[in-house]
Design a protein around this motif. Structure first.
Motif, PDB file in Angstrom:
ATOM      1  N   LEU A 121       0.960  -1.422   0.168  1.00  0.00           N
ATOM      2  CA  LEU A 121      -0.030  -0.159   0.049  1.00  0.00           C
ATOM      3  C   LEU A 121       0.616   1.639  -0.239  1.00  0.00           C
ATOM      4  O   LEU A 121       0.227   2.520  -0.399  1.00  0.00           O
ATOM      5  N   SER A 122       1.882   1.072   0.371  1.00  0.00           N
ATOM      6  CA  SER A 122       3.019   2.271   0.591  1.00  0.00           C
ATOM      7  C   SER A 122       3.404   3.174  -1.251  1.00  0.00           C
ATOM      8  O   SER A 122       4.824   3.662  -0.652  1.00  0.00           O
ATOM      9  N   GLN A 125       1.987   6.129  -3.805  1.00  0.00           N
ATOM     10  CA  GLN A 125       1.110   7.769  -4.141  1.00  0.00           C
ATOM     11  C   GLN A 125      -0.122   7.684  -4.175  1.00  0.00           C
ATOM     12  O   GLN A 125      -0.717   8.488  -4.664  1.00  0.00           O
ATOM     13  N   ARG A 126      -0.545   6.343  -3.397  1.00  0.00           N
ATOM     14  CA  ARG A 126      -2.243   6.195  -2.885  1.00  0.00           C
ATOM     15  C   ARG A 126      -2.595   5.726  -4.596  1.00  0.00           C
ATOM     16  O   ARG A 126      -3.611   5.502  -4.563  1.00  0.00           O
ATOM     17  N   ASN A 127      -1.878   5.673  -5.543  1.00  0.00           N
ATOM     18  CA  ASN A 127      -2.471   5.463  -6.087  1.00  0.00           C
ATOM     19  C   ASN A 127      -2.900   3.502  -7.320  1.00  0.00           C
ATOM     20  O   ASN A 127      -2.184   3.235  -7.433  1.00  0.00           O
ATOM     21  N   ARG A 163     -10.118   2.271  -3.725  1.00  0.00           N
ATOM     22  CA  ARG A 163      -8.578   2.398  -3.048  1.00  0.00           C
ATOM     23  C   ARG A 163      -8.044   1.342  -1.753  1.00  0.00           C
ATOM     24  O   ARG A 163      -9.238   0.792  -1.391  1.00  0.00           O
ATOM     25  N   THR A 165      -6.865  -0.488   0.497  1.00  0.00           N
ATOM     26  CA  THR A 165      -6.421  -0.302   2.066  1.00  0.00           C
ATOM     27  C   THR A 165      -6.519  -0.929   2.914  1.00  0.00           C
ATOM     28  O   THR A 165      -7.011  -1.759   2.596  1.00  0.00           O
TER      29      THR A 165
END
Length: 271
Positions: A121-122, A125-127, A163, A165
């Motif tokens: 998840l890192s 850049q959150r994409n 997204r 998470t």
């Protein structure tokens, strides 16, 4: 063109998404998790009715997926892009992580795999997004394209792109897709049409993002349910096949059963 690293399962619907992205030159690389048998053996101890329903259900799933999605040989991906085949134990290994990281893709998309560790998840850049077969937050977890039919709400059978998470199917929603229901559609047909619609939508979103559109997402609101694997059993198939003979779409289109439409997140209506 924005490039995607795809982590997906090995069933026909998963490879369909991969093949469509490959054909549009959107894939930077791919990880394929080998999934369970596509036509499982009925568990022991079932009644004759439940055994017949179990076999019928998975035979119809295979027939429908083979009808909607042409057979894709994973060797096709090996010929054109970096490709890694893994089992469940290898999915979150350092080898898989380093492979994904090395591709330096713009987006990471998962579909039909088991849960990824935090380290993935890192990246990007959150994409990082997941294709979830179900409309979140109402249908999260397992077999979530089955439950709308069990609840006689076939118009709620759709796909959520959200997204990634650590909350299972709980990330911010980028887009939701619903297929067009037509007379004669079976439960499996609707699920497969939803995958095709979501794939078309995803490629359009990537193209828009490539042209500068921001990937705006929305927090999940409202109450839903996290369906666990134990919620589904062969006995639940009695509703689909013995009570309604898999005619739930026809009944809905005729007005014999009614269900208000879901309020979905539509990326295109905002761009």
């Amino acid at each position: 063109m924005k490039k995607v690293v795809l982590l997906c399962g090995s069933h026909p619907r998963h490879l369909y998404v991969a093949n469509e992205l490959l054909n549009q030159n959107m894939l930077a690389g791919m990880v394929m998790e080998i999934r369970e048998s596509f036509e499982p053996i009925p568990p022991a101890g079932l009644s004759e009715q439940d055994k017949e329903n179990f076999i019928l259900h998975f035979n119809r799933r295979a027939e429908s997926e083979n009808r909607f999605f042409k057979k894709t040989d994973p060797a096709i991906f090996k010929e054109h892009i970096p490709f890694l085949e893994v089992n469940l134990e290898e999915l979150n290994s350092d080898k898989t992580y380093e492979f994904v990281k090395s591709l330096k893709a713009d987006l990471m998309i998962s579909y039909g795999i088991h849960k990824l560790d935090d380290k993935f998840l890192s990246l990007h850049q959150r994409n990082n997004f997941n294709i979830h077969g179900g409309l979140s937050p109402w249908f999260k977890g397992n077999t979530t394209l089955f439950w709308p039919f069990y609840m006689l709400r076939p118009n709620w059978a759709g796909i959520t792109i959200h997204r990634l998470t650590q909350k299972l199917d709980g990330g911010e929603i980028l887009h939701q897709s619903l297929p067009e229901l037509q007379f004669g559609d079976t439960m499996h047909d609707v699920a497969n049409k939803a995958v095709i619609q979501a794939t078309d939508d995803l490629m359009r979103i990537i193209q828009m993002h490539d042209n500068g559109k921001e990937l705006i997402c929305h927090e999940q609101t409202g109450n839903g349910k996290l369906f666990l694997s134990d919620d589904w059993s062969p006995q639940t198939l009695r509703v689909i096949y013995n009570l309604f003979n898999d005619r739930i779409v026809d009944m809905f289109l005729k007005g014999e059963i009614t269900s208000n439409p879901p309020k979905i997140v539509n990326f295109f209506s905002e761009n």
